[in-house]
Design an enzyme around this catalytic site. Structure first.
Site, short mmCIF file in Angstrom:
data_model
loop_
_atom_site.label_atom_id
_atom_site.label_comp_id
_atom_site.label_asym_id
_atom_site.label_seq_id
_atom_site.Cartn_x
_atom_site.Cartn_y
_atom_site.Cartn_z
N GLY A 1 2.82 -9.04 -0.40
CA GLY A 1 3.43 -8.47 0.49
C GLY A 1 3.07 -8.82 1.90
O GLY A 1 2.40 -9.83 2.25
N LEU A 2 3.67 -7.99 3.01
CA LEU A 2 3.45 -8.40 4.17
C LEU A 2 1.97 -7.50 4.66
O LEU A 2 1.70 -6.75 5.29
CB LEU A 2 4.42 -7.68 5.09
CG LEU A 2 4.63 -8.24 6.51
CD1 LEU A 2 4.78 -9.48 6.47
CD2 LEU A 2 5.71 -7.52 7.21
N HIS A 3 1.02 -8.56 4.22
CA HIS A 3 -0.40 -8.00 4.46
C HIS A 3 -0.88 -8.80 5.90
O HIS A 3 0.13 -9.17 6.80
CB HIS A 3 -1.24 -8.54 3.51
CG HIS A 3 -1.26 -10.02 3.29
ND1 HIS A 3 -1.93 -11.17 3.91
CD2 HIS A 3 -0.35 -10.72 2.27
CE1 HIS A 3 -1.47 -12.03 3.28
NE2 HIS A 3 -0.69 -12.03 2.49
N ALA A 4 -1.92 -8.76 6.21
CA ALA A 4 -2.72 -8.91 7.65
C ALA A 4 -2.45 -10.33 8.37
O ALA A 4 -1.86 -10.47 9.16
CB ALA A 4 -4.20 -8.72 7.65
N ALA B 1 1.52 -10.46 9.04
CA ALA B 1 2.00 -9.41 9.98
C ALA B 1 1.28 -9.97 11.17
O ALA B 1 2.05 -9.74 12.40
CB ALA B 1 1.18 -8.07 9.45
#
Length: 94
Positions: free
Chosen positions: A21-24, A27
């Site tokens: 997913g759109l993790h750190a 992002a």
């Protein structure tokens, strides 16, 4: 890439292809890329919206892999911003 004009500004629907997913890390990279543009840019999911220039806002969406999102931009360089962010997200694929 299909950028659409709407009353809110230019919109670009995308499907995230980010393992985990759109993790750190992605992002942060997305926010950094968005900050290069003067346009107001948001990242929207079905449930919420986030300032695409803020890593913490992006993380608050908790977007999984394969999430359907829309980038929305308004301002003088909105089209260029959406094109660059689409390329950025594509480059972040695992």
């Amino acid at each position: 890439m299909s950028i659409e004009e709407t009353p809110e500004g230019l919109c670009l629907p995308l499907t995230l292809r980010l393992r985990g997913g759109l993790h750190a890390r992605p992002a942060a990279r997305l926010a950094q890329e968005a900050q290069r543009f003067a346009a107001d840019i948001s990242l929207r999911s079905d449930e919420a919206s986030a300032d695409a220039k803020s890593m913490l806002d992006i993380l608050s969406l908790a977007l999984p892999d394969e999430a359907h999102v829309t980038l929305v931009a308004s301002g003088a360089d909105a089209r260029q911003a959406l094109e660059a962010l689409a390329v950025c997200l594509d480059a972040l694929r695992d």
